[in-house]
Design an enzyme around this catalytic site. Structure first.
Site, PDB file in Angstrom:
ATOM      1  N   ASP A 122      -3.350   8.490  -1.618  1.00  0.00           N
ATOM      2  CA  ASP A 122      -4.711   8.944  -1.890  1.00  0.00           C
ATOM      3  C   ASP A 122      -4.866   9.496  -0.478  1.00  0.00           C
ATOM      4  OD1 ASP A 122      -4.800   6.476  -0.559  1.00  0.00           O
ATOM      5  OD2 ASP A 122      -6.906   6.182  -1.188  1.00  0.00           O
TER       6      ASP A 122
ATOM      7  N   ASP B 155       0.913  -1.122  -0.001  1.00  0.00           N
ATOM      8  CA  ASP B 155       0.173  -0.132   0.004  1.00  0.00           C
ATOM      9  C   ASP B 155       0.888   1.345  -0.116  1.00  0.00           C
ATOM     10  OD1 ASP B 155       1.092  -0.042   2.756  1.00  0.00           O
ATOM     11  OD2 ASP B 155      -1.074  -0.149   3.707  1.00  0.00           O
ATOM     12  N   SER B 156       0.320   2.464   0.057  1.00  0.00           N
ATOM     13  CA  SER B 156       0.994   3.489   0.066  1.00  0.00           C
ATOM     14  C   SER B 156       1.559   3.888   1.133  1.00  0.00           C
ATOM     15  CB  SER B 156       0.319   4.762  -0.621  1.00  0.00           C
ATOM     16  OG  SER B 156      -0.803   5.186   0.231  1.00  0.00           O
TER      17      SER B 156
ATOM     18  N   CYS C 297      -7.729 -27.549   6.631  1.00  0.00           N
ATOM     19  CA  CYS C 297      -6.859 -27.418   6.901  1.00  0.00           C
ATOM     20  C   CYS C 297      -6.023 -28.039   7.769  1.00  0.00           C
ATOM     21  CB  CYS C 297      -7.113 -25.749   7.208  1.00  0.00           C
ATOM     22  SG  CYS C 297      -7.613 -25.707   9.000  1.00  0.00           S
TER      23      CYS C 297
ATOM     24  N   CYS D 257      -8.116 -28.172  11.228  1.00  0.00           N
ATOM     25  CA  CYS D 257      -9.170 -28.900  11.361  1.00  0.00           C
ATOM     26  C   CYS D 257      -8.865 -30.291  11.201  1.00  0.00           C
ATOM     27  CB  CYS D 257     -10.249 -28.170  10.435  1.00  0.00           C
ATOM     28  SG  CYS D 257     -10.924 -26.773  10.548  1.00  0.00           S
TER      29      CYS D 257
ATOM     30  N   CYS E  56     -13.575 -28.392   6.551  1.00  0.00           N
ATOM     31  CA  CYS E  56     -12.395 -27.791   6.068  1.00  0.00           C
ATOM     32  C   CYS E  56     -11.166 -28.794   6.349  1.00  0.00           C
ATOM     33  CB  CYS E  56     -12.273 -26.943   7.165  1.00  0.00           C
ATOM     34  SG  CYS E  56     -10.586 -25.851   6.962  1.00  0.00           S
TER      35      CYS E  56
ATOM     36  N   HIS F 158      -6.634 -21.539  10.142  1.00  0.00           N
ATOM     37  CA  HIS F 158      -7.953 -21.883   9.534  1.00  0.00           C
ATOM     38  C   HIS F 158      -8.608 -20.681   8.810  1.00  0.00           C
ATOM     39  CE1 HIS F 158     -11.868 -23.603   9.462  1.00  0.00           C
ATOM     40  NE2 HIS F 158     -12.279 -22.211  10.070  1.00  0.00           N
TER      41      HIS F 158
ATOM     42  N   GLY G 254      -0.419   5.738   3.404  1.00  0.00           N
ATOM     43  CA  GLY G 254      -1.520   6.765   3.504  1.00  0.00           C
ATOM     44  C   GLY G 254      -2.395   6.326   4.554  1.00  0.00           C
TER      45      GLY G 254
ATOM     46  N   GLY H 289     -11.614   3.873   0.108  1.00  0.00           N
ATOM     47  CA  GLY H 289     -12.302   4.691   0.941  1.00  0.00           C
ATOM     48  C   GLY H 289     -13.729   3.952   1.139  1.00  0.00           C
TER      49      GLY H 289
ATOM     50  N   GLN I 146     -11.444   7.379  -5.620  1.00  0.00           N
ATOM     51  CA  GLN I 146     -12.136   7.706  -4.196  1.00  0.00           C
ATOM     52  C   GLN I 146     -13.540   8.285  -4.364  1.00  0.00           C
ATOM     53  OE1 GLN I 146     -11.500   7.458  -1.162  1.00  0.00           O
ATOM     54  NE2 GLN I 146      -9.356   6.569  -0.892  1.00  0.00           N
TER      55      GLN I 146
ATOM     56  N   ASP J  71      -8.117  -7.309  -0.238  1.00  0.00           N
ATOM     57  CA  ASP J  71      -6.900  -7.604   1.034  1.00  0.00           C
ATOM     58  C   ASP J  71      -7.871  -7.051   2.159  1.00  0.00           C
ATOM     59  OD1 ASP J  71      -6.953  -4.534   0.853  1.00  0.00           O
ATOM     60  OD2 ASP J  71      -5.724  -4.738   2.604  1.00  0.00           O
TER      61      ASP J  71
END
Lengths: 385, 385
Positions: free
Chosen positions: A145, A91-92, A317, A320, A315, A346, A94, A227, A200, A277
């Site tokens: 931004d 990311d920036s 994983c 689990c 699941c 998990h 910001g 935003g 934005q 994300d």
């Protein structure tokens, strides 16, 4: 290898695609686990790959402060420094400046703030955010931004959107100058780095559309929707996404920043988003909040003290396959680090599996039925309250 | 499968052997990582097996308080509760009562104390310690012994040794009664459990010899040497071990409790010890203190901030294969959980590799040359001070 993106399947507005980066390909829609300081809290890179992570997000603000982008550049960039061989998006910085730093002031130049760690004074400009990310050498860099708090008045949202556009122009100019080797003193560690612009405009459809069109006019390798997921109602977020994606080019990846719940991801994919994300799966894991196909679990709950079942019978994983709810509750109750590790494995598996199922559904032309089934599933309900 | 031990190779007083338990075999000399509350802090069972752990030590005091041995027995025992399929040794709880609990008083019956967690009152007797471990279902259980602080006067050491012997008789009686199903209300979850007696006697050779002979007279499946590694000089510990092992039967495993540094392990093996446990590799790892073949490393040290080398070029662990000292220092400096995980993986690998090399040296009849080389190696020196 350089940056490229192609849509391989479309199903309504949902898209399945392949994103190529200098560190390998990413099947989209994709979820990017958050490795704030160069590591996803509680799990090793090995485990992160094993649960299906294709790309890591890392935070420029944190890495800039510690250990510093100069140090990372001297190590050959973030990939080499942290030993992660797959793609990285940064990311920036910001968002953390706006949410974490002390005594911040914003002007046309950029953001002036003091470190939340030692109070030292810093300035983050569009150029500086671009330089830092060039030194980190992420595969995808974000423009700086302005992050407006929700709710915002239309006039404030318009002014902020306009500033974000001016900053985006400066960031793109800097990015191209860095690519051409015209910025002395900045060690770009990834010549194939791509840069994403950010749309934005708050919760105002016209501003979103205007921001999208003008950001596209500047021209980036990818486009983010910023935003959102900042406190507005879900439906408003979905609506803003729906109004924005048609204004973005079909042949560039679209990234909804900071979202969200599994349901948010499905709904955003339905509106044409390719990348996500969020700290939700990892942060919730450390707090004992777990996602399962049968509902959400708060592992602290005493009802799990003698529950020999896995967290989620659906699941596969490691957690689990090998741990009962009773054991996970015990580890959480006594404060073992391992609780964070097992819970994170998990929750990330739940997220990454959901994205895999989304990709499969799109490829087989049955995304709408998947979406309907997902909406009706129990996974969004609390299992224990 | 029941408990058995045989010495497969002897080299001087050093022995290589095989210990069979209901949950599999252990090659000795063996180091047992400490999983205090049913987990080795910071790493998963999967990683613990991958670094070569053959057996886990777990702490009765902690498990008795949380989640309770009754709950664990209802889950089918500690193995099933925590999902660890290899052997487990449990201590008696005595050491933690002496070191951790509040307002403890000791009398002939046992130890009366208050929980360090909530102040609740408890009594740990030789019978109770045996019952709890029967419910946990460990493969090897320890008798409750009195832990004397160092230094102690000869008279106090003699009195304490004598009490430990009386307690050992009671613990053995209880163990046999449990085995015969004569103790209602106690759910033994491991019918093949073995019980170890503990030799005490402070730093007084005659007391050690007397304690050893009388403990052997009671008759146990294995014998531990307790009350060492508690602050006495190394040479005194080595001497006490050397005086004790000849008094123990050749065909039973010998376990030096709570030791120690890698050098301590080599020296104790040279004196006929087969088993070890210690928090040193795991606790030090979490504090950034790392063992390497080139010397000890304090990863906090600023000298590692730009050091791109692995912790130990001679080590094949995941941490050394994938992380630089610079990255490990960063993770430690910023307080990431992952620092504990990666450091623990490495330190345990160093310990378990050292034991593997010891076993190989004994098998090939070159333990003395190994010991000499190990003593002269740099591994005990600090690399960074």
């Amino acid at each position: 290898m350089s940056f490229a993106f192609r849509v391989t399947h479309a199903n309504g507005r949902a898209r399945r695609g392949q994103l190529s980066t200098p560190h390998g390909d990413i099947e989209t829609p994709a979820f990017m686990p958050v490795g704030t300081q160069g590591a996803v809290k509680g799990i090793t890179h090995r485990d992160l790959e094993a649960v299906g992570a294709q790309v890591l997000l890392s935070n420029t603000y944190h890495l800039y402060l510690r250990p510093g982008d100069d140090l990372i550049a001297r190590r050959g960039g973030l990939h080499r420094f942290i030993g992660w061989t797959k793609p990285i998006l940064t990311d920036s910085g910001g968002y953390q400046v706006f949410s974490l730093a002390a005594r911040r002031t914003i002007d046309e130049e950029g953001a002036h703030f003091r470190s939340h760690l030692d109070g030292s004074a810093h300035t983050l400009t569009p150029e500086k955010a671009t330089d830092i990310q060039a030194q980190l050498g992420s595969d995808m860099a974000m423009v700086l931004d302005e992050c407006l708090a929700h709710p915002a008045e239309p006039a404030a949202a318009r002014a902020s959107m306009a500033r974000t556009l001016r900053w985006a122009c400066r960031a793109r100019d800097r990015f191209l100058a860095l690519r051409d080797g015209l910025v002395p003193g900045v060690a770009s560690t990834n010549p194939g780095q791509a840069q994403f612009g950010i749309v934005q405009g708050g919760v105002f459809p016209e501003l979103r559309e205007e921001s999208a069109r003008q950001t596209v006019d500047i021209g980036f390798e990818g486009y983010a929707i910023g935003g959102l997921s900042v406190g507005e109602p879900n439906e408003v977020m979905y609506d803003m996404v729906a109004r924005t994606t048609p204004c973005l080019p079909e042949d560039r990846p679209r990234y909804l920043m900071g979202a969200g719940t599994p349901e948010d991801l499905v709904e955003a994919v339905a509106r044409g988003v390719d990348m996500f994300d969020c700290v939700l799966p990892t942060r919730n894991a450390r707090n004992g909040q777990l996602f399962t196909s049968e509902g959400r679990i708060n592992i602290k709950n005493v009802r799990y003290a003698e529950d020999d079942r896995p967290l989620d019978p659906a699941c596969q994983c490691y957690t689990c396959r090998t741990c009962s709810r009773a054991y996970l509750r015990h580890l959480f109750a006594v404060g073992e680090i391992n609780a964070s590790t097992l819970n994170t494995l998990h929750n990330l598996t739940f997220y990454l599996d959901t994205l895999r199922r989304i990709r499969d559904a799109i490829a087989f032309g049955r995304f709408e039925s998947f979406r309907l089934a997902f909406r009706q599933s129990l996974s969004r309900q609390p299992l224990d309250s």
